[in-house]
Design a protein around this motif. Sequence first.
Motif, short mmCIF file in Angstrom:
data_model
loop_
_atom_site.label_atom_id
_atom_site.label_comp_id
_atom_site.label_asym_id
_atom_site.label_seq_id
_atom_site.Cartn_x
_atom_site.Cartn_y
_atom_site.Cartn_z
N GLY A 40 -5.28 -5.31 6.92
CA GLY A 40 -5.64 -5.92 5.66
C GLY A 40 -6.46 -4.55 5.30
O GLY A 40 -7.30 -3.96 5.56
N TYR A 41 -6.14 -4.42 3.75
CA TYR A 41 -6.77 -3.61 3.15
C TYR A 41 -7.73 -4.29 2.04
O TYR A 41 -7.03 -4.66 1.13
CB TYR A 41 -6.21 -2.47 2.36
N LEU A 42 -8.89 -4.28 1.36
CA LEU A 42 -9.20 -3.50 -0.13
C LEU A 42 -8.73 -3.04 -0.71
O LEU A 42 -9.43 -1.82 -0.80
CB LEU A 42 -10.73 -3.73 0.23
N VAL B 155 -7.25 3.04 -5.06
CA VAL B 155 -7.47 3.48 -3.62
C VAL B 155 -7.73 1.71 -2.31
O VAL B 155 -8.20 0.92 -2.77
CB VAL B 155 -9.10 3.44 -3.89
N SER B 156 -7.10 2.45 -1.10
CA SER B 156 -6.85 1.27 -0.28
C SER B 156 -8.44 1.39 1.03
O SER B 156 -8.04 2.82 1.71
CB SER B 156 -5.37 0.77 0.92
N ASP C 163 -1.94 -5.70 2.04
CA ASP C 163 -1.70 -6.03 3.11
C ASP C 163 -1.14 -4.09 3.32
O ASP C 163 -0.20 -3.65 2.04
CB ASP C 163 -0.91 -6.49 4.01
N GLY C 164 -1.23 -3.41 3.76
CA GLY C 164 -0.44 -2.02 3.90
C GLY C 164 -1.19 -1.48 5.44
O GLY C 164 -1.83 -1.52 6.11
N ARG C 165 0.27 -0.63 5.73
CA ARG C 165 0.39 0.10 6.87
C ARG C 165 -0.58 -0.79 7.97
O ARG C 165 -0.74 -0.87 9.28
CB ARG C 165 -0.63 1.30 7.23
#
Length: 204
Positions: free
Chosen positions: A126-128, A191-192, A121-123
């Motif tokens: 959901g992010y890979l 890298v997100s 999780d970022g900002r």
Amino acid sequence: AIFASLLERELAGEEDKRKLAQHITKGVKTLDTLLSNMLLFAASPGAHKARVDICEVVEESISSTLGHEKPGVKIKTEFIGRTEIIADRLQLRQLFLNLFLNSLDALDEGGTLHIRTKVADGRGHGYLEVQVSDNGRGIPEESLDRVFDPFFSTKERGTGLGLAIVAAVVHAHDGFIDVSSEAGKGTVFIVSLPIAGPKVKTAC
């Protein structure tokens, strides 16, 4: 590059000539990477997104590093959880190739390039997350803030385009990238990339 690789096989029993063929192969691949970076940098294209499996893209980028190997250097991969996102496959392949070549260049014999993916999780989204780490020479602290600047390089013969392209591709995908490094101990790029669409595929 194909013909140079075939030449290497044909000269398997002639060591001196085989080494020459290896140099030719590496030179051709270096020029190919440079040209791809220059074209991508000049065009600044938008991302043409479709379903992409990060496992496949990472493996393709690793395959493209052949010819840049160093004795005793290992490449390890670790895919955790979801691996499918919506992205531009060709741009991601160039992004990871640039990161991998950057790490391989910093490694000495016995070094390791480790690629690891996971969902994070970022900002608020959901992010890979793709972590590219090495235990190489590291980046000088005073250069860390400039590594993504176009035409900035700490390498004697560097073009300063590789990591600039990485940052541009990440931006085109509405993602973000972080870097940390310690001299003599190595570098970590994270890298997100945002996850879009229904959950379909998990680890390879």
